[in-house]
Design a protein around this motif. Sequence first.
Motif, PDB file in Angstrom:
ATOM      1  N   ARG A 148      40.564 -21.142 -28.162  1.00 35.88           N
ATOM      2  CA  ARG A 148      41.502 -20.871 -29.248  1.00 35.88           C
ATOM      3  C   ARG A 148      42.087 -22.147 -29.846  1.00 35.88           C
ATOM      4  O   ARG A 148      42.332 -22.226 -31.055  1.00 35.88           O
ATOM      5  CB  ARG A 148      42.624 -19.960 -28.730  1.00 35.88           C
ATOM      6  CG  ARG A 148      43.637 -19.531 -29.793  1.00 35.88           C
ATOM      7  CD  ARG A 148      44.749 -18.699 -29.163  1.00 35.88           C
ATOM      8  NE  ARG A 148      45.778 -18.364 -30.136  1.00 35.88           N
ATOM      9  CZ  ARG A 148      45.947 -17.153 -30.673  1.00 35.88           C
ATOM     10  NH1 ARG A 148      45.129 -16.175 -30.318  1.00 35.88           N
ATOM     11  NH2 ARG A 148      46.904 -16.933 -31.548  1.00 35.88           N
ATOM     12  N   GLU A 152      43.504 -23.553 -33.570  1.00 38.31           N
ATOM     13  CA  GLU A 152      44.929 -23.873 -33.720  1.00 38.31           C
ATOM     14  C   GLU A 152      45.141 -25.335 -34.116  1.00 38.31           C
ATOM     15  O   GLU A 152      46.087 -25.652 -34.850  1.00 38.31           O
ATOM     16  CB  GLU A 152      45.662 -23.567 -32.421  1.00 38.31           C
ATOM     17  CG  GLU A 152      45.727 -22.083 -32.113  1.00 38.31           C
ATOM     18  CD  GLU A 152      46.405 -21.785 -30.799  1.00 38.31           C
ATOM     19  OE1 GLU A 152      47.047 -20.729 -30.693  1.00 38.31           O
ATOM     20  OE2 GLU A 152      46.277 -22.610 -29.865  1.00 38.31           O
ATOM     21  N   LEU A 245      44.956 -14.487 -34.197  1.00 35.57           N
ATOM     22  CA  LEU A 245      45.269 -15.751 -34.862  1.00 35.57           C
ATOM     23  C   LEU A 245      46.048 -15.492 -36.143  1.00 35.57           C
ATOM     24  O   LEU A 245      45.708 -14.579 -36.910  1.00 35.57           O
ATOM     25  CB  LEU A 245      43.976 -16.501 -35.204  1.00 35.57           C
ATOM     26  CG  LEU A 245      43.243 -17.148 -34.038  1.00 35.57           C
ATOM     27  CD1 LEU A 245      41.808 -17.465 -34.428  1.00 35.57           C
ATOM     28  CD2 LEU A 245      43.958 -18.419 -33.595  1.00 35.57           C
ATOM     29  N   ARG A 249      46.336 -20.041 -39.812  1.00 37.01           N
ATOM     30  CA  ARG A 249      45.448 -20.859 -38.983  1.00 37.01           C
ATOM     31  C   ARG A 249      43.985 -20.586 -39.314  1.00 37.01           C
ATOM     32  O   ARG A 249      43.146 -21.489 -39.300  1.00 37.01           O
ATOM     33  CB  ARG A 249      45.701 -20.598 -37.495  1.00 37.01           C
ATOM     34  CG  ARG A 249      47.080 -20.975 -36.994  1.00 37.01           C
ATOM     35  CD  ARG A 249      47.585 -22.294 -37.518  1.00 37.01           C
ATOM     36  NE  ARG A 249      46.663 -23.398 -37.299  1.00 37.01           N
ATOM     37  CZ  ARG A 249      46.709 -24.559 -37.939  1.00 37.01           C
ATOM     38  NH1 ARG A 249      47.624 -24.776 -38.862  1.00 37.01           N
ATOM     39  NH2 ARG A 249      45.832 -25.506 -37.673  1.00 37.01           N
TER      40      ARG A 249
END
Length: 318
Positions: A148, A152, A245, A249
């Motif tokens: 992830r 990010e 998310l 982003r």
Amino acid sequence: MLSPPNVLILISDQHSRHHLGCYGDELVRTPHIDRLAAEGIRLNAAYCAAPVCVPSRMSFMTSRRPSANRVWMNGNALNSAIPTWAHAMGAAGYETSLVGRMHFVGADQRHGFEHRPVGEYSAHHPGASRQGAGMFQTIPASTSGQTRVAVEIAGRGRTNYQTFDDIITDGALDFLDEKARASEGDRPFAAVVGHVLPHCPFVAPDELFDYYYDRVDVPRQPAADEQPQAVVNFRQRRGLLEPPLPDERVRVARAAYFGLCEYLDRQVGRVLDKLDETGLAQNTLVIYASDHGEMAGEHGCWWKSNYYEGSAGVPLVA
């Protein structure tokens, strides 16, 4: 009698065919690969053998399935006893060269290539640390993987991957200059120019990021009950599902990825220009492909490692 044609393969890393002008994308600017397609053949149903780097690339080298190569993951080394097309081309009288990336694992960093003018930045040898300096200075190395944090930590900037691709292209231009100076009767060449981009980290130069930021769309992220369990498992393992998310982003990471696609296309343009400048274009078959795709937020997924079109489908033009 015509001499045998040279063969030049340009292979990128993680370029989805969804994001090329010649495949119908009206946003991402890829004029140089589009030119290659316009002057040749564009294949619309090309797929990688496995949607992850090393298994796919070893299948590319051997024309064998990953299971036959016993290369299932990025840490697996291809057995040096398995012949590759580089061996075959050498046996047919070609001079074979690898400029840049092929993601070979282990002490054998050639697998049939006679020359390797530019090696692998992060060649990995079992039992030894990665070669080269630290991968990144201001962002964690995990931004290049399937986690992830890669989405990010995205946006404007420059990474070693961009610098490495510049070095690879410079090496390719020097290689082509050398081939252009070769005397008549020398062996034809079969060469690979292996770039790293548009592989994540999703960090693109300011001007490219800014161009795409206001233009990208944000794909909808499906709920878990809307997808097959295998895809749900993929998203859960990579931290993409709970919490989802933020749209911002996703927008930032897509803008950066599209910017990297254009940055890669510029490298291809430099190589094509050198072929024209040296006259080698007249007798060189040029092929562009990628080792696998990039989901770029489609179906709530990023990177590869699944069998959606964005991951398993690849561009292939000649």
